[in-house]
Scaffold this motif. Structure first.
Motif, PDB file in Angstrom:
ATOM      1  N   PRO A 297     -40.807  -6.223 -15.383  1.00 57.99           N
ATOM      2  CA  PRO A 297     -41.324  -6.313 -14.016  1.00 57.99           C
ATOM      3  C   PRO A 297     -42.539  -7.240 -13.946  1.00 57.99           C
ATOM      4  CG  PRO A 297     -41.858  -4.184 -14.961  1.00 57.99           C
ATOM      5  CD  PRO A 297     -41.006  -4.904 -15.966  1.00 57.99           C
TER       6      PRO A 297
ATOM      7  N   PHE B 205     -45.753  -7.865 -11.568  1.00 58.92           N
ATOM      8  CA  PHE B 205     -46.506  -7.201 -10.511  1.00 58.92           C
ATOM      9  C   PHE B 205     -47.286  -8.222  -9.706  1.00 58.92           C
ATOM     10  CE2 PHE B 205     -45.647  -3.944 -13.582  1.00 58.92           C
ATOM     11  CZ  PHE B 205     -45.244  -2.900 -12.778  1.00 58.92           C
TER      12      PHE B 205
ATOM     13  N   THR C  49     -46.232  -6.524   0.435  1.00 58.79           N
ATOM     14  CA  THR C  49     -45.688  -5.752  -0.674  1.00 58.79           C
ATOM     15  C   THR C  49     -46.694  -4.809  -1.299  1.00 58.79           C
ATOM     16  OG1 THR C  49     -46.281  -7.422  -2.302  1.00 58.79           O
ATOM     17  CG2 THR C  49     -44.091  -7.590  -1.297  1.00 58.79           C
TER      18      THR C  49
ATOM     19  N   ALA D   8     -46.748  -4.645  -5.896  1.00 60.11           N
ATOM     20  CA  ALA D   8     -45.363  -4.268  -6.173  1.00 60.11           C
ATOM     21  C   ALA D   8     -44.863  -4.894  -7.462  1.00 60.11           C
ATOM     22  CB  ALA D   8     -44.472  -4.690  -5.014  1.00 60.11           C
ATOM     23  N   GLY D   9     -43.915  -4.229  -8.090  1.00 67.96           N
ATOM     24  CA  GLY D   9     -43.269  -4.739  -9.291  1.00 67.96           C
ATOM     25  C   GLY D   9     -41.933  -5.372  -8.944  1.00 67.96           C
TER      26      GLY D   9
ATOM     27  N   ILE E  94     -37.483  -4.473  -6.065  1.00 66.40           N
ATOM     28  CA  ILE E  94     -38.916  -4.318  -5.822  1.00 66.40           C
ATOM     29  C   ILE E  94     -39.227  -2.841  -5.990  1.00 66.40           C
ATOM     30  CG2 ILE E  94     -40.801  -4.596  -4.181  1.00 66.40           C
ATOM     31  CD1 ILE E  94     -39.121  -6.753  -2.812  1.00 66.40           C
ATOM     32  N   ASN E  95     -40.104  -2.544  -6.925  1.00 66.78           N
ATOM     33  CA  ASN E  95     -40.458  -1.156  -7.248  1.00 66.78           C
ATOM     34  C   ASN E  95     -39.215  -0.300  -7.507  1.00 66.78           C
ATOM     35  OD1 ASN E  95     -43.177  -1.711  -7.048  1.00 66.78           O
ATOM     36  ND2 ASN E  95     -43.316  -1.061  -4.927  1.00 66.78           N
TER      37      ASN E  95
ATOM     38  N   TRP F 289     -35.198  -2.147   0.023  1.00 67.35           N
ATOM     39  CA  TRP F 289     -36.651  -2.154   0.173  1.00 67.35           C
ATOM     40  C   TRP F 289     -37.029  -2.648   1.565  1.00 67.35           C
ATOM     41  CZ3 TRP F 289     -40.481  -5.705   1.174  1.00 67.35           C
ATOM     42  CH2 TRP F 289     -41.787  -5.295   0.908  1.00 67.35           C
TER      43      TRP F 289
END
Length: 97
Positions: A26, A28, A44, A47-48, A65-66, A73
């Motif tokens: 991920p 971030f 965002t 967010a990852g 995303i996350n 998302w």
């Protein structure tokens, strides 16, 4: 004005980020994403972002995303925004003649 070396640093950072994303790690970031379907930008937060295998076709990559697929998302963010607007919007009284 940017120095010539700042462009090289940016390219190195971008390549490193791309390598990390393609390896499934991920990345971030705090950013804004635009959704053409919802015709708006969404923040965002921290967010990852991660490239994962698409659940409908394991041979294709998908952006998450996350941990959520990007389409899900965006839908969640839009629903959250819409519900907060509904709660805060005052009800208009209609005059009856």
């Amino acid at each position: 004005m940017d120095s010539p070396s700042s462009g090289k640093r940016h390219r190195k950072k971008t390549k490193a980020n791309n390598r990390g994303l393609t390896c499934g790690k991920p990345l971030f970031r705090e950013s804004e994403l635009y959704s053409g379907r919802h015709r708006r930008k969404f923040a965002t937060g921290k967010a990852g972002f991660q490239v994962v295998k698409a659940p409908y076709d394991k041979s294709r990559p998908a952006l998450a995303i996350n941990g959520q697929l990007i389409g899900e998302w965006f839908k969640e963010q839009f629903d959250r925004l819409f519900s907060s607007i509904r709660r805060t919007a005052p009800l208009r009284k209609v005059k009856v003649l």
